[in-house]
Scaffold this active site. Sequence first.
Site, PDB file in Angstrom:
ATOM      1  N   LYS A  10     -28.320  -9.771  40.392  1.00 25.31           N
ATOM      2  CA  LYS A  10     -27.683 -11.191  40.107  1.00 25.31           C
ATOM      3  C   LYS A  10     -28.280 -12.352  40.566  1.00 25.31           C
ATOM      4  CE  LYS A  10     -24.404 -14.367  39.130  1.00 25.31           C
ATOM      5  NZ  LYS A  10     -24.155 -14.695  37.840  1.00 25.31           N
ATOM      6  N   ASN A  47     -18.777 -17.363  28.833  1.00 23.19           N
ATOM      7  CA  ASN A  47     -18.659 -17.099  30.306  1.00 23.19           C
ATOM      8  C   ASN A  47     -18.920 -18.577  30.946  1.00 23.19           C
ATOM      9  OD1 ASN A  47     -21.027 -16.837  32.521  1.00 23.19           O
ATOM     10  ND2 ASN A  47     -21.680 -16.263  30.422  1.00 23.19           N
ATOM     11  N   CYS A  86     -29.117 -21.417  34.171  1.00 23.34           N
ATOM     12  CA  CYS A  86     -27.739 -21.201  34.339  1.00 23.34           C
ATOM     13  C   CYS A  86     -27.074 -22.320  33.940  1.00 23.34           C
ATOM     14  CB  CYS A  86     -27.352 -21.017  35.792  1.00 23.34           C
ATOM     15  SG  CYS A  86     -25.468 -20.639  35.857  1.00 23.34           S
TER      16      CYS A  86
END
Length: 311
Positions: free
Chosen positions: A45, A69, A130
Site C-alpha cells: 500500500k 473509492n 492519489c
Amino acid sequence: MADLSTTIAGVKLPNLLFNASGVCCQTKEDLQKMVDSESGSLITKSATFERREGNPSPRYVPLSNGSINSMGLPNEGYAYYLDYAKNYDYQSNKPLFVSLSGLSLEDNVKMIEAFKAANLPCVLEINYSCPNVPGKPQLGYDFEGMDHSLSVLAPLIEGPFGIKLPPYFDIAHFDIAASIFNKYDNLAFVTCVNSVGNGLAIDIDTEQVMIKPKDGFGGLGGFMILNTALANVNAFYRRLKNKQVIGVGGVTSGKEAFLHVLAGASAVQIGTTLREEGPGVFARIKKELSDIMIAKGYKSLDDFRGKVKTL
Ligand code: SIN
C-alpha cells in the site's frame, strides 16, 4: 501454459500479474495473501511518512461496471513497510515492489533515504496520483511540480524506480509528461493508470451519493476505465525511451490483460477485480491469458507486446 514471465526494472517476475497498490497490501497479513497467491509479484500500500487512518467509511463501493473509492491513503506508515521489506525473503519469494506516497517532497526524501540506507532489492514505485487526500492535488497533474520532484528523487534513488500516474486525457498532456519522464534515465517504468479521479456515484433509490468522503467524489476503477487505461499505456509506450509501462485499469479477465500487453504493458496490475474476487483471481487470469496466447500462436509476451495495429 504460455510463458507469462516478464522483467521490470531489471527484476525478473515469473508472471506479469500483480496487485494494484491499495488492494490486498495494507497489512503484513494482506501481503502474505499476495505471497501465497499465483501473482508474479506484489506491491505494498502507498506509504506516507506517518500512519494514516484514511477517510471515513463508506469509502469503497463496487459498482455494476467497476468501483468508486476515496480511501484517503490509509496505511501503517513507511516504517512498517520498511520493516516488511527488510524481513522479506527475496531468495524464495516473488519480487517485492514498495509504493511511497509522501504528502510532501520532504517526506518522500526522508522515506527514500531510509529505504536507500537499508539497501534492499525491492523496487520503489512513487505514487504521484492519489486523488483522495483532501487539500492535496495529484502531483501527476502539476507538470512543473512533478518535474521538480523527479529532479530531486531520481538522483537520490540512483537505481531503477517507477512512478504511478493519473490518467491523462489530452495528447498534449501525453507529450508534456513523456518529455519530462524521458529526462530521467533511472526512471525505469511508469504505472498507468491510477483511478480516474473524482467521479460521482449516486444511488437512484436513496438519491444519495454512495461514498462518504468529499461529498461522494472518488476515484473510478474497474472495467469502466479499461479504455482510458489502454490509451495511457499505449501513449506512454509510444513516447518513452528505454522505459517500461505497467498497465492497470479494467482487467477482469485474461482478455483485458492481453489487451494491456498488446497496448505495450510489460506487467499488469489488478485492483477492483482483486478486491471483489480475492487473490484466486491471479490463477484464473493467468490461465485465461495463457489460453488466449496459445490460441493465437504466441509463446511469450514479447511476441505481441506493443504490437496493436492501427487502421
Ligand atoms: C487511496 O488510498 O485513496 C487510493 C490510493 C491511490 O489512489 O493512489
